[in-house]
Scaffold this active site. Structure first.
Site, short mmCIF file in Angstrom:
data_model
loop_
_atom_site.label_atom_id
_atom_site.label_comp_id
_atom_site.label_asym_id
_atom_site.label_seq_id
_atom_site.Cartn_x
_atom_site.Cartn_y
_atom_site.Cartn_z
N SER A 23 5.95 18.05 -22.23
CA SER A 23 6.77 17.02 -21.58
C SER A 23 8.03 17.61 -20.98
O SER A 23 8.90 16.89 -20.51
CB SER A 23 7.13 15.92 -22.59
OG SER A 23 7.79 16.49 -23.70
N ASN A 110 11.24 14.16 -34.22
CA ASN A 110 11.09 12.70 -34.14
C ASN A 110 12.45 11.98 -34.14
O ASN A 110 12.68 11.07 -33.34
CB ASN A 110 10.22 12.18 -35.29
CG ASN A 110 8.81 12.74 -35.21
OD1 ASN A 110 8.46 13.40 -34.23
ND2 ASN A 110 8.01 12.50 -36.23
N HIS A 156 12.08 -24.30 -0.61
CA HIS A 156 10.75 -24.06 -0.02
C HIS A 156 10.86 -23.33 1.31
O HIS A 156 9.99 -23.46 2.16
CB HIS A 156 9.98 -25.38 0.19
CG HIS A 156 10.01 -26.30 -0.98
ND1 HIS A 156 9.02 -26.33 -1.94
CD2 HIS A 156 10.94 -27.22 -1.37
CE1 HIS A 156 9.32 -27.24 -2.85
NE2 HIS A 156 10.50 -27.78 -2.54
N SER A 277 12.17 2.70 15.43
CA SER A 277 10.73 2.85 15.39
C SER A 277 10.35 4.11 16.16
O SER A 277 11.01 4.47 17.13
CB SER A 277 10.08 1.63 16.05
OG SER A 277 8.80 1.97 16.55
N LYS A 283 13.33 -1.31 18.64
CA LYS A 283 13.35 -1.76 17.25
C LYS A 283 14.55 -1.27 16.43
O LYS A 283 15.03 -0.17 16.61
CB LYS A 283 12.08 -1.30 16.51
CG LYS A 283 10.80 -1.94 16.97
CD LYS A 283 10.73 -3.44 16.69
CE LYS A 283 10.57 -3.77 15.22
NZ LYS A 283 9.33 -3.29 14.67
N ASN A 285 14.99 -1.55 12.38
CA ASN A 285 14.26 -2.05 11.22
C ASN A 285 15.11 -2.05 9.94
O ASN A 285 15.83 -1.08 9.69
CB ASN A 285 13.02 -1.19 10.98
CG ASN A 285 12.03 -1.31 12.13
OD1 ASN A 285 11.90 -2.36 12.75
ND2 ASN A 285 11.36 -0.21 12.44
N GLU A 290 14.06 -3.81 2.93
CA GLU A 290 12.64 -3.88 2.58
C GLU A 290 12.36 -3.08 1.31
O GLU A 290 11.59 -3.49 0.45
CB GLU A 290 11.78 -3.34 3.72
CG GLU A 290 11.82 -4.20 4.97
CD GLU A 290 11.16 -3.50 6.15
OE1 GLU A 290 11.85 -2.79 6.90
OE2 GLU A 290 9.94 -3.65 6.31
N1 ARG Z 1 8.30 15.62 -26.76
C1 ARG Z 1 8.20 14.75 -27.86
C2 ARG Z 1 8.51 13.31 -27.41
O1 ARG Z 1 9.09 13.15 -26.41
C3 ARG Z 1 9.16 15.12 -28.95
C4 ARG Z 1 8.77 14.64 -30.29
C5 ARG Z 1 7.57 15.38 -30.76
N2 ARG Z 1 7.27 15.07 -32.12
C6 ARG Z 1 6.13 15.44 -32.64
N3 ARG Z 1 5.97 15.11 -33.89
N4 ARG Z 1 5.19 16.06 -32.00
O2 ARG Z 1 8.17 12.34 -28.05
#
Ligand code: ARG
Length: 460
Positions: A23, A110, A156, A277, A283, A285, A290
């Site tokens: 991530s 965590n 309306h 445009s 135009k 716009n 939007e």
């Molecule tokens: N990248 C993880 C998240 O965003 C961090 C926590 C990961 N915890 C684990 N027990 N694998 O949730």
């Protein structure tokens, strides 16, 4: 250094797992919050005697270096860096040596990630609140400049009654003040430290969650470690607050699109906020308007998507929760762009008073006032409604002038002539909160006071 769990598992992970599992690309945005959390954690570890002061100092120095590296772009992320937490711990250990291996004492990713995300959300809610106020101020400024300019009020999308332009603009400002309140309320539920909950059950080491909570500036500390690592209510709420704000911004966007059309010509959006445009030379716009209308779609998508991720998850941390960041970040990013652009539009927009009043000043718009005139004279409202409705109908069917039909009707005295003076419809509105001149002046004071209250809420 390998993975954080190499003691337990055989070693390598497949590319497929890495691609899905990592991530870092998303959560590196949390690096400042992660470092703040680690500083508070390490200082606490030193203070309760779990690590030596000298080790603590080495870790803190390493954290500072890592922060500078990321900020300057010189931080080299490695393939094994799964997320921002592992990346920073790896780097701290490289810099601080053996001491670095003590940083994660009594902590889990965590509680760490939940802490980071709460800190990020608190900061982002504050920034959002300021942007909401800027748009409110732009609307209020235009309301103050609008004088007695009137336009048709619509239901309306059919012309209903004349209303003051100031009244219309302030309606949006009031909706935004509820958004502001929701931001502040969400803030209070976000303002709880989960640090010290560990993986899920707390720790056998004498760590001090209160101390880290206070040094990070949280107002409260978790009461239940299971809840602390599972709770993403604040994420869902922050996205919801953005989604509803987005709904309000889309309404403003839609009106600007309509109002800037040739059919309406109520407003002229400054060139800076429009595009041309590629094919049609004439135009202009209203793209910003939007997009203000369109972007809400993705925020609502973020909300439904994330609630769906949460539904049915058992306690406590599940990897599903990693899916919290993208929709959260995107919701704030999107609204920040839209709010900034809309504020710019309202700071530079021009209103076409002539077109607005011409649209508002049609005799049929006086229909309710004529009915209420009859009510004043004692006629039951339902009867008055039917009588005026009948005159409207005759006027349309027989192509007769509505005003003449009214003047010729025995139920009305000569004073009724006055009712067809357009500005009178506004003057006759005497009830609190109405579009009447006095009521709108009162309203302007009230929204100024509301803004002051709002400012005080942010500067706390
Ligand atoms: N990248 C993880 C998240 O965003 C961090 C926590 C990961 N915890 C684990 N027990 N694998 O949730």
């Amino acid at each position: 250094m390998g993975t954080l769990w190499e003691g337990r598992l055989s070693g390598g992970t497949t590319d497929a797992l890495k691609a899905l599992n990592d991530s870092l690309a998303i959560d590196k945005r949390l690096y400042r919050e992660d470092i703040l959390g680690s500083i508070a954690h390490v200082e606490m570890l030193v203070s309760v005697g779990l690590i030596e002061e000298s080790d603590g100092a080495l870790i803190l120095d390493a954290l500072k270096i890592a922060e500078e590296e990321i900020a300057s772009g010189s931080f080299v992320f490695q393939v094994e860096d799964e997320d921002i937490h592992t990346a920073l711990e790896r780097r701290v250990t490289e810099i601080a040596g053996a001491a670095g291996a003590r940083m994660h004492t009594g902590r889990s990713r965590n509680d760490q990630v939940a802490t980071d995300l709460r800190l990020w959300t608190l900061k982002s809610l504050d920034e959002l609140a300021l942007l909401v106020m800027s748009l409110q101020k732009a609307l209020i400024q235009q309301a103050n400049n609008a004088g007695e300019t009137r336009l048709p009020g619509y239901t309306h999308l059919q012309q209903a009654q004349p209303v003051l332009l100031s009244h219309h603009l302030l309606a949006h400002a009031w909706a935004l003040s509820r958004d502001f309140e929701r931001i502040i309320e969400t803030r209070s539920r976000t303002d709880v430290s989960p640090l010290g909950a560990g993986a899920l059950a707390g720790s056998s080491l004498p760590i001090d969650p209160l101390m880290t909570s206070e040094s990070l500036g949280f107002s409260e500390t978790f009461k239940n470690s299971l809840d602390a690592v599972s709770d993403r209510d604040f994420v869902a709420e922050a996205i919801f607050v953005n989604a509803l704000l987005g709904v309000h911004l889309s309404r403003i966007g839609e009106e600007l699109v309509l109002w800037s059309s040739e059919e309406f010509e109520f407003v002229d959006i400054d060139d800076e906020y429009t595009t041309g445009s590629s094919m049609l030379p004439q135009k202009k716009n209203p793209d910003v308007a939007e997009l203000a209308r369109a972007k809400t779609g993705r925020i609502i998508g973020n909300l439904t998507g994330f609630l769906t991720v949460l539904k049915g998850l058992p306690l406590t941390y599940n990897k599903d929760l990693q899916e919290d960041k993208e929709p959260l970040f995107d919701s704030f990013d999107t609204n920040s762009l839209v709010l900034t652009a809309l504020t710019g539009i309202f700071n530079s927009i021009s209103f076409n008073e002539e077109k607005m009043s011409a649209a508002a000043d049609k005799p049929f718009s006086m229909a309710i006032d004529l009915a209420e005139y009859l009510v004043h004279k004692g006629m039951p409202f339902r009867e008055a409604h039917a009588l005026i409705g009948g005159l409207v109908r005759t006027s349309i069917d027989d192509k007769k002038d509505f005003k003449n039909l009214v003047l010729e009707n025995d139920n009305f005295g000569p004073e009724i002539e006055d009712f067809f003076k357009p500005e009178m419809a506004i003057k006759r509105r005497i009830t609190p909160g109405s579009t009447g001149l006095e009521a709108v002046e009162v309203q302007k004071d009230l929204i100024e006071k509301r803004l002051e209250t709002q400012s005080a809420m942010i500067s706390r």
